[in-house]
Every structure is written in C-alpha cells, then in structure tokens.
Design a protein around this motif. Structure first.
Motif, PDB file in Angstrom:
ATOM      1  N   MET A  48       9.245   5.366  -1.970  1.00  5.07           N
ATOM      2  CA  MET A  48       8.890   6.159  -0.801  1.00  5.07           C
ATOM      3  C   MET A  48       8.945   7.655  -1.134  1.00  5.07           C
ATOM      4  O   MET A  48       8.062   8.428  -0.733  1.00  5.07           O
ATOM      5  N   ALA A  49       9.964   8.065  -1.876  1.00  6.50           N
ATOM      6  CA  ALA A  49      10.074   9.467  -2.288  1.00  6.50           C
ATOM      7  C   ALA A  49       8.936   9.835  -3.230  1.00  6.50           C
ATOM      8  O   ALA A  49       8.337  10.917  -3.103  1.00  6.50           O
ATOM      9  N   TYR A  50       8.618   8.946  -4.176  1.00  7.36           N
ATOM     10  CA  TYR A  50       7.521   9.223  -5.106  1.00  7.36           C
ATOM     11  C   TYR A  50       6.218   9.460  -4.341  1.00  7.36           C
ATOM     12  O   TYR A  50       5.460  10.382  -4.633  1.00  7.36           O
ATOM     13  N   GLU A  51       5.966   8.596  -3.359  1.00  7.59           N
ATOM     14  CA  GLU A  51       4.727   8.700  -2.586  1.00  7.59           C
ATOM     15  C   GLU A  51       4.655  10.006  -1.809  1.00  7.59           C
ATOM     16  O   GLU A  51       3.617  10.671  -1.780  1.00  7.59           O
ATOM     17  N   ILE A  52       5.751  10.361  -1.154  1.00  7.76           N
ATOM     18  CA  ILE A  52       5.762  11.573  -0.335  1.00  7.76           C
ATOM     19  C   ILE A  52       5.397  12.785  -1.184  1.00  7.76           C
ATOM     20  O   ILE A  52       4.552  13.610  -0.802  1.00  7.76           O
TER      21      ILE A  52
ATOM     22  N   LYS B  93       5.857   9.211   8.067  1.00 10.40           N
ATOM     23  CA  LYS B  93       5.564   8.237   7.013  1.00 10.40           C
ATOM     24  C   LYS B  93       5.448   6.871   7.687  1.00 10.40           C
ATOM     25  O   LYS B  93       6.447   6.296   8.145  1.00 10.40           O
ATOM     26  N   CYS B  94       4.237   6.344   7.785  1.00 12.53           N
ATOM     27  CA  CYS B  94       3.980   5.154   8.608  1.00 12.53           C
ATOM     28  C   CYS B  94       4.143   3.870   7.803  1.00 12.53           C
ATOM     29  O   CYS B  94       3.172   3.299   7.291  1.00 12.53           O
ATOM     30  N   GLU B  95       5.387   3.416   7.717  1.00 15.13           N
ATOM     31  CA  GLU B  95       5.709   2.228   6.935  1.00 15.13           C
ATOM     32  C   GLU B  95       5.263   0.936   7.624  1.00 15.13           C
ATOM     33  O   GLU B  95       5.322  -0.135   7.027  1.00 15.13           O
ATOM     34  N   SER B  96       4.808   1.041   8.862  1.00 14.66           N
ATOM     35  CA  SER B  96       4.283  -0.147   9.543  1.00 14.66           C
ATOM     36  C   SER B  96       3.026  -0.667   8.875  1.00 14.66           C
ATOM     37  O   SER B  96       2.564  -1.772   9.173  1.00 14.66           O
ATOM     38  N   SER B  97       2.451   0.107   7.942  1.00 18.94           N
ATOM     39  CA  SER B  97       1.274  -0.333   7.196  1.00 18.94           C
ATOM     40  C   SER B  97       1.612  -1.418   6.171  1.00 18.94           C
ATOM     41  O   SER B  97       0.706  -2.050   5.624  1.00 18.94           O
ATOM     42  N   MET B  98       2.897  -1.603   5.894  1.00 20.30           N
ATOM     43  CA  MET B  98       3.306  -2.631   4.937  1.00 20.30           C
ATOM     44  C   MET B  98       3.007  -4.034   5.479  1.00 20.30           C
ATOM     45  O   MET B  98       2.812  -4.222   6.681  1.00 20.30           O
ATOM     46  N   ALA B  99       3.008  -5.012   4.593  1.00 24.96           N
ATOM     47  CA  ALA B  99       2.559  -6.369   4.932  1.00 24.96           C
ATOM     48  C   ALA B  99       3.308  -6.973   6.113  1.00 24.96           C
ATOM     49  O   ALA B  99       2.695  -7.592   6.992  1.00 24.96           O
TER      50      ALA B  99
ATOM     51  N   VAL C  28       0.823  -1.209   0.000  1.00 24.56           N
ATOM     52  CA  VAL C  28       0.000   0.000   0.000  1.00 24.56           C
ATOM     53  C   VAL C  28       0.853   1.251   0.000  1.00 24.56           C
ATOM     54  O   VAL C  28       2.020   1.226   0.402  1.00 24.56           O
ATOM     55  N   VAL C  29       0.267   2.344  -0.462  1.00 26.30           N
ATOM     56  CA  VAL C  29       0.878   3.649  -0.274  1.00 26.30           C
ATOM     57  C   VAL C  29       0.660   4.010   1.191  1.00 26.30           C
ATOM     58  O   VAL C  29      -0.467   4.147   1.650  1.00 26.30           O
ATOM     59  N   THR C  30       1.736   4.128   1.935  1.00 24.40           N
ATOM     60  CA  THR C  30       1.615   4.302   3.391  1.00 24.40           C
ATOM     61  C   THR C  30       1.250   5.748   3.747  1.00 24.40           C
ATOM     62  O   THR C  30       1.667   6.679   3.062  1.00 24.40           O
ATOM     63  N   PRO C  31       0.467   5.920   4.808  1.00 23.36           N
ATOM     64  CA  PRO C  31      -0.031   7.261   5.126  1.00 23.36           C
ATOM     65  C   PRO C  31       1.033   8.189   5.697  1.00 23.36           C
ATOM     66  O   PRO C  31       2.027   7.752   6.277  1.00 23.36           O
ATOM     67  N   LEU C  32       0.795   9.472   5.514  1.00 25.95           N
ATOM     68  CA  LEU C  32       1.541  10.521   6.192  1.00 25.95           C
ATOM     69  C   LEU C  32       0.654  11.025   7.333  1.00 25.95           C
ATOM     70  O   LEU C  32      -0.454  11.500   7.093  1.00 25.95           O
ATOM     71  N   VAL C  33       1.145  10.919   8.548  1.00 25.26           N
ATOM     72  CA  VAL C  33       0.338  11.256   9.722  1.00 25.26           C
ATOM     73  C   VAL C  33       0.908  12.512  10.397  1.00 25.26           C
ATOM     74  O   VAL C  33       2.084  12.541  10.765  1.00 25.26           O
TER      75      VAL C  33
END
Length: 205
Positions: free
Chosen positions: A164-168, A48-54, A31-36
């Motif tokens: 990760m950079a693209y998503e941000i 950048k909450c990478e804990s959302s990854m599988a 998933v595209v991980t959220p920015l909180v």
C-alpha cells in the motif's frame, strides 16, 4: 493531475522484487487501488480506495501473501479468528489455493460477513462472548495438523500490506505524502505502511 490517479490500474505483484518469493503465487487479481481526491473540511485529501480489491478489503494484500506462503510449504488445513473482513479475505484466498479454512467468529459478527466467508467455502465457528473469546476458543481447538493463519500475528500477512505504501508513493510520482491517516484496529495496516515507507526511505539513500 489528480483525476488521472484513479486510472492507474496494475497488479500488486509489480512489487514482487520487494516481497517474499514463492514458486506459485495465489492471486485473485490484486489491483493497484485508486487514489480519489476529496475535500474534507478545509483540506484536500486523497482516499485510498481499497474496496477495489477482490473481497472489498485491504486485507486481500495480506491474505495473498499469507496464503501463498502456506501453499508453498504444503499446508492443507488452517484456522483464523476474525470478526469479518479478514476472515472473508482469507477464506477467498484459501479456496483459491485449495486450503481448508476454519474461521472462528464472535456471534456479534455481521451476518453479511459470515455469509461471505461461507460462500467462499470456509467453515464458520460462531463463538459466544466478546471478540477475544474467538481467539481463545481457536487456540484451545487447534490440532497439530492445523496452522493458525492469523491476520494479526502472522508476519507474512503484514508483508503484503507494505505494498500500500509502495503504491501511494508511485501514484504520487515517487514522492511521499506529508501525512497518512489510517484506521488502526489491530495495528496491521499501520505496521504495513510503516514498513513500506521505511523500505522506500532506505532505497532512496
């Protein structure tokens, strides 16, 4: 608005045109991980909450690319050295791809991470001594038929971290942040962010 950033879920592979191409992608739904939003001292920051990854780690980005590559060239056996997160991530993706994985871990590695690696079906080799010793033992043991699937050395792993950079930038309405703070460790996340932001700068000129 910041509260809407976390709602933009999508697949990491939306950036496939900027990534190496494979006939078959090995994916666990990156998933595209959220920015909180968070207040840190006197500063407003975005986490950048990478804990959302599988598997709970940003290393899924690199594992998805690396294991997709290994599967595309017919690899059936691979080895990795890790103290935790990378080994768990590669073990999960290797299981998805049908690749047998052996993970060399220092004895000091977290029991929970070792259990996670084993639950994905990888073989754990515990190595006495400091973390670098696990790498030394792996390289001594590596046979001709086994590929070193290193999250530190293999360029395909870093390719996945570009996203990760693209998503941000996309999550910030295609504007770059003033600064990014990240853990360094072995340097892969820093290199991935550097390359990803560099791609975006080149693409805008």
């Amino acid at each position: 608005p910041l509260d809407s950033i976390a709602d933009r879920n999508a697949d990491m592979w939306r950036y496939a045109e900027a990534l190496p191409a494979f006939e078959e992608v090995v994916s666990l739904g990156e998933v595209v991980t959220p920015l909180v939003p968070m207040r840190l001292g006197s500063h407003d920051v975005l986490l950048k909450c990478e804990s959302s990854m599988a598997t709970g780690s940003y290393k899924d980005r690199g594992a998805a690319l690396l294991i997709s590559y290994l599967k595309s060239i017919g690899v059936t056996d691979a080895a990795e050295d890790s103290s935790g997160n990378a080994g768990a991530s590669l073990a999960a993706y290797a299981a998805r791809a049908g690749i047998r994985l052996r993970v060399y871990c220092p004895e000091s590695a977290s029991a929970g991470k070792l259990a996670q690696i084993q639950l994905y079906g990888a073989e754990v080799v515990r190595v006495a001594g400091p973390r670098p010793r696990a790498t030394e033992v792996l390289l001594d043991d590596l046979g001709d038929e086994v590929i070193y699937a290193s999250h530190s050395w293999h360029p395909m792993f870093v390719e996945g971290l570009r996203t990760m950079a693209y998503e941000i930038v996309e999550q910030l309405d295609w504007s770059a942040p003033d600064r990014v703070v990240c853990p360094v460790g072995g340097g892969s996340i820093l290199l991935g962010l550097f390359l990803g932001f560099g791609d975006l700068v080149k693409g805008s000129t």
